[in-house]
Write an enzyme that holds these catalytic residues in place. Structure first.
Site, mmCIF file in Angstrom:
data_model
loop_
_atom_site.group_PDB
_atom_site.id
_atom_site.type_symbol
_atom_site.label_atom_id
_atom_site.label_comp_id
_atom_site.label_asym_id
_atom_site.label_seq_id
_atom_site.Cartn_x
_atom_site.Cartn_y
_atom_site.Cartn_z
ATOM 1 N N ASP A 64 2.692 3.684 -6.432
ATOM 2 C CA ASP A 64 4.068 4.142 -6.230
ATOM 3 C C ASP A 64 4.638 3.381 -5.034
ATOM 4 O O ASP A 64 4.018 3.333 -3.955
ATOM 5 C CB ASP A 64 4.122 5.649 -5.979
ATOM 6 C CG ASP A 64 3.999 6.449 -7.271
ATOM 7 O OD1 ASP A 64 3.807 5.846 -8.344
ATOM 8 O OD2 ASP A 64 4.090 7.692 -7.207
ATOM 9 N N HIS A 98 -0.618 4.686 -3.085
ATOM 10 C CA HIS A 98 0.697 4.332 -2.563
ATOM 11 C C HIS A 98 0.635 2.969 -1.874
ATOM 12 O O HIS A 98 -0.280 2.699 -1.088
ATOM 13 C CB HIS A 98 1.209 5.404 -1.603
ATOM 14 C CG HIS A 98 1.696 6.628 -2.301
ATOM 15 N ND1 HIS A 98 0.858 7.612 -2.759
ATOM 16 C CD2 HIS A 98 2.960 7.009 -2.666
ATOM 17 C CE1 HIS A 98 1.564 8.556 -3.361
ATOM 18 N NE2 HIS A 98 2.837 8.214 -3.323
#
Length: 267
Positions: free
Chosen positions: A88, A236
C-alpha cells in the site's frame, strides 16, 4: 333501497380492505428498503487472527463470505505454497526505489496500491513500477472509507484515479484495495460495476508508522512465522523496516518452498 345500502357497505368494506393492504405493502416495502440499506452498506472493517503455524489465518468467516460473494479475494489455494506480495502506497517516503531493486534482484512481481497523491507526486516511480512488470492497483483518490461515501462519491474516488493512470501511462487498473480496510456489500457491488476486483489480505502487521518503526529482526520473524499457502501479504511502502528486511524475507520464503506470484496468476 336495501340493495343500494348493501352495495354501499360492500364498496366501503372493499375500499377499507384495499387501503389496509396498500398501507401494509408500503410499510413492508419501507421495512425491506430500510433493512436492505442497513445490510448493504454496513461497514466491515477487515481484520485477521494470525496463528504463527503456517496455516491459513482466521479472517472471519462472515466477512470472507461477503467478500467472496462479491468476487473479492483474500486467500488463495490452501494446497499451494503461493504468496502474493502487495504494497500500500499512500505517499512516497523514499523507500520504493530500494524495494523495486530488491524485487528485481529476486525476480518477484508485486502489486502496488496507490492513491492520487502518489501518482501526482511520483509519476516516474509509477512508470518504473509498470515498466518493471508489477501491477498498479487503485487505492482511491483521497483514501477515504468508502462505506461513508455516497455512491457518486465512490465512483469519483475510484474512476478519477483510474482515468489519471490511463491518461498518463496507458494503463488500465483492475484491482482495488479499500482504504483503511473498510468496505460493505454496497461498496463491493459498486466497485464491481466499475470493473474492479477487491483485494484484501491474509497477513499484515503494524509497519506503517514511520515514527514508530518495528524492530527488524522481530518483524522478519513475524512475517516468516506467518507464511502460509495462498497468502496475500500486505506491507506498506513507507516502512524503513520492510525495506531493509524484504530481501531476507523473500530469500527465506523461497528456501521454505514458497513461490511469489502476481495477482494476475491468483488461484
Amino acid at each position: 333501497m336495501k340493495n343500494i345500502k348493501y352495495k354501499v357497505i360492500g364498496i366501503l368494506v372493499i375500499a377499507i380492505f384495499s387501503l389496509s393492504i396498500l398501507s401494509m405493502n408500503v410499510k413492508q416495502q419501507e421495512e425491506i428498503q430500510t433493512n436492505a440499506n442497513t445490510t448493504s452498506n454496513q461497514k466491515i472493517g477487515w481484520g485477521i487472527k494470525r496463528n504463527d503455524n503456517h496455516q491459513q489465518p482466521d479472517v472471519g468467516s462472515k466477512n470472507k463470505k461477503v467478500l467472496e460473494e462479491n468476487q473479492g479475494i483474500c486467500l488463495g489455494n490452501k494446497e499451494k505454497k503461493n504468496i502474493y506480495l502487495t504494497f500500500d502506497e499512500g505517499y512516497e517516503a523514499g523507500y520504493t526505489p530500494q524495494l523495486l531493486s530488491t524485487l528485481k534482484e529476486n525476480q518477484v512481481k508485486a502489486t502496488f496500491f496507490i492513491t492520487a497523491h502518489y501518482v501526482n507526486s511520483q509519476p516516474d516511480l509509477v512508470k518504473q513500477i509498470i515498466d518493471e512488470g508489477h501491477i498498479i492497483g487503485n487505492h482511491t483518490v483521497n483514501h477515504k472509507s468508502m462505506p461513508e461515501l455516497t455512491q457518486d462519491k465512490i465512483k469519483t474516488e475510484v474512476m478519477d484515479l483510474h482515468q489519471v493512470i490511463h491518461d498518463k501511462f496507458g494503463y488500465e487498473m483492475k484491482y482495488i484495495r479499500p482504504p483503511k480496510g473498510e468496505f460493505s456489500e454496497n461498496t463491493l457491488q459498486i466497485t464491481n460495476q466499475l470493473g474492479y476486483k477487491t483485494v484484501m489480505w491474509s497477513f499484515a502487521y503494524e509497519d506503517w508508522n514511520e515514527d514508530k518503526q518495528p524492530n527488524e529482526e522481530t518483524s522478519k520473524k513475524k512475517i516468516l512465522d506467518n507464511l502460509h499457502n495462498g497468502e496475500i501479504m500486505l506491507l506498506h511502502g513507507n516502512s524503513k523496516t520492510n525495506t531493509n528486511i524484504l530481501d531476507a524475507v523473500i530469500k527465506e520464503a523461497k528456501n521454505m518452498g514458497y513461490e511469489f506470484k502476481s495477482l494476475d496468476e491468483f488461484e
